[in-house]
Design a protein around this motif. Structure first.
Motif, PDB file in Angstrom:
ATOM      1  N   ARG A  50       0.873  -1.188   0.000  1.00 35.47           N
ATOM      2  CA  ARG A  50       0.000   0.000   0.000  1.00 35.47           C
ATOM      3  C   ARG A  50       0.901   1.226   0.000  1.00 35.47           C
ATOM      4  O   ARG A  50       1.550   1.522   1.016  1.00 35.47           O
ATOM      5  CB  ARG A  50      -0.880  -0.048   1.247  1.00 35.47           C
ATOM      6  CG  ARG A  50      -1.923   1.013   1.326  1.00 35.47           C
ATOM      7  CD  ARG A  50      -2.920   0.664   2.457  1.00 35.47           C
ATOM      8  NE  ARG A  50      -3.827   1.772   2.656  1.00 35.47           N
ATOM      9  CZ  ARG A  50      -3.933   2.461   3.784  1.00 35.47           C
ATOM     10  NH1 ARG A  50      -3.208   2.141   4.840  1.00 35.47           N
ATOM     11  NH2 ARG A  50      -4.771   3.461   3.861  1.00 35.47           N
ATOM     12  N   VAL A  51       0.959   1.908  -1.133  1.00 35.84           N
ATOM     13  CA  VAL A  51       1.844   3.069  -1.270  1.00 35.84           C
ATOM     14  C   VAL A  51       1.011   4.223  -1.816  1.00 35.84           C
ATOM     15  O   VAL A  51       0.590   4.203  -2.975  1.00 35.84           O
ATOM     16  CB  VAL A  51       3.033   2.758  -2.204  1.00 35.84           C
ATOM     17  CG1 VAL A  51       3.982   3.950  -2.267  1.00 35.84           C
ATOM     18  CG2 VAL A  51       3.777   1.507  -1.735  1.00 35.84           C
ATOM     19  N   ILE A  52       0.738   5.195  -0.968  1.00 38.16           N
ATOM     20  CA  ILE A  52      -0.130   6.312  -1.315  1.00 38.16           C
ATOM     21  C   ILE A  52       0.706   7.584  -1.416  1.00 38.16           C
ATOM     22  O   ILE A  52       1.278   8.050  -0.424  1.00 38.16           O
ATOM     23  CB  ILE A  52      -1.251   6.484  -0.265  1.00 38.16           C
ATOM     24  CG1 ILE A  52      -2.044   5.173  -0.142  1.00 38.16           C
ATOM     25  CG2 ILE A  52      -2.159   7.652  -0.635  1.00 38.16           C
ATOM     26  CD1 ILE A  52      -3.025   5.151   1.011  1.00 38.16           C
ATOM     27  N   ASP A  53       0.800   8.115  -2.642  1.00 34.86           N
ATOM     28  CA  ASP A  53       1.583   9.318  -2.908  1.00 34.86           C
ATOM     29  C   ASP A  53       1.155  10.434  -1.957  1.00 34.86           C
ATOM     30  O   ASP A  53      -0.040  10.637  -1.729  1.00 34.86           O
ATOM     31  CB  ASP A  53       1.369   9.736  -4.366  1.00 34.86           C
ATOM     32  CG  ASP A  53       2.504  10.593  -4.873  1.00 34.86           C
ATOM     33  OD1 ASP A  53       3.593  10.566  -4.284  1.00 34.86           O
ATOM     34  OD2 ASP A  53       2.292  11.307  -5.870  1.00 34.86           O
ATOM     35  N   GLY A  60       5.499  -4.981   5.322  1.00 38.61           N
ATOM     36  CA  GLY A  60       5.652  -5.823   6.507  1.00 38.61           C
ATOM     37  C   GLY A  60       4.682  -6.971   6.599  1.00 38.61           C
ATOM     38  O   GLY A  60       4.644  -7.672   7.599  1.00 38.61           O
ATOM     39  N   ASP A  61       3.871  -7.173   5.527  1.00 40.27           N
ATOM     40  CA  ASP A  61       2.930  -8.293   5.506  1.00 40.27           C
ATOM     41  C   ASP A  61       3.473  -9.362   4.561  1.00 40.27           C
ATOM     42  O   ASP A  61       3.571  -9.123   3.363  1.00 40.27           O
ATOM     43  CB  ASP A  61       1.559  -7.814   5.021  1.00 40.27           C
ATOM     44  CG  ASP A  61       0.602  -8.966   4.750  1.00 40.27           C
ATOM     45  OD1 ASP A  61       0.911 -10.118   5.103  1.00 40.27           O
ATOM     46  OD2 ASP A  61      -0.468  -8.703   4.179  1.00 40.27           O
ATOM     47  N   PRO A  62       3.808 -10.551   5.098  1.00 42.08           N
ATOM     48  CA  PRO A  62       4.388 -11.590   4.243  1.00 42.08           C
ATOM     49  C   PRO A  62       3.437 -12.084   3.149  1.00 42.08           C
ATOM     50  O   PRO A  62       3.877 -12.620   2.150  1.00 42.08           O
ATOM     51  CB  PRO A  62       4.734 -12.718   5.221  1.00 42.08           C
ATOM     52  CG  PRO A  62       3.861 -12.494   6.407  1.00 42.08           C
ATOM     53  CD  PRO A  62       3.643 -10.996   6.480  1.00 42.08           C
ATOM     54  N   THR A  63       2.119 -11.853   3.323  1.00 40.35           N
ATOM     55  CA  THR A  63       1.163 -12.286   2.295  1.00 40.35           C
ATOM     56  C   THR A  63       1.040 -11.241   1.185  1.00 40.35           C
ATOM     57  O   THR A  63       0.501 -11.531   0.119  1.00 40.35           O
ATOM     58  CB  THR A  63      -0.247 -12.539   2.879  1.00 40.35           C
ATOM     59  OG1 THR A  63      -0.847 -11.285   3.240  1.00 40.35           O
ATOM     60  CG2 THR A  63      -0.198 -13.465   4.090  1.00 40.35           C
ATOM     61  N   GLY A  64       1.489 -10.016   1.450  1.00 40.57           N
ATOM     62  CA  GLY A  64       1.392  -8.941   0.475  1.00 40.57           C
ATOM     63  C   GLY A  64      -0.004  -8.386   0.298  1.00 40.57           C
ATOM     64  O   GLY A  64      -0.253  -7.588  -0.599  1.00 40.57           O
TER      65      GLY A  64
END
Length: 155
Positions: A50-53, A60-64
């Motif tokens: 989750r990358v919000i400009d 940090g979530d191994p499941t992605g």
């Protein structure tokens, strides 16, 4: 670069290295967990899902998926007065204040509305441009990832 190697975390991202000064003075339990997971290799290969400009990059979530974590018990909140500003590293959690586990986020810009509601555990001291370069999206089409994570004292 790092005055305390035991409290310096290095994430090697596919965009470059990010050096984070850990803050056990603010969140001793959370810093201990981050170091423990890092030393176990937990973060190696984990994506930023989750990358919000203009806001933050979360990983940090191994499941992605944003729904997973480590097998360790959730952490008790260590909310502190450290402001959520550019480069601050803080723990992600559910609506339960004591639900932080392995997911974290790095602030791109000021996010002061998060202050005292999330546990700040570190700050980026170099390589913030490599966080800025992460692919954006929720989730990104091709997410950036932590190639490897290490505590500088172990390097």
């Amino acid at each position: 670069m790092a005055d305390d190697p035991e409290n310096t975390l290095v994430f090697s991202l596919d965009t470059g290295d990010v050096v984070i000064r850990l803050r056990p003075d603010l969140a001793p339990g959370h810093v201990e967990r981050i170091k423990e997971l890092t030393r176990e290799g937990f973060y190696n290969g984990v994506v930023f899902h989750r990358v919000i400009d203009g806001f933050m990059a979360q990983g940090g979530d191994p499941t992605g998926t944003g729904m997973g974590g480590s097998k360790k018990p959730d952490l008790k909140a260590e909310f502190n007065a450290e402001p959520h500003v550019r480069g601050i590293c803080s723990m992600a959690r559910s609506s339960n204040p004591n639900s932080a586990n392995s997911q974290f986020f790095i602030c791109f810009e000021d996010a002061r509305f998060l202050d005292k509601q999330y546990t700040v555990w570190g700050e980026v001291v170099s390589g913030m441009e490599n966080v800025d370069a992460l692919p954006k999206g929720e989730p990104p089409r091709t997410p950036g990832k932590i190639v490897s994570a290490k505590i500088l004292a172990d390097a």
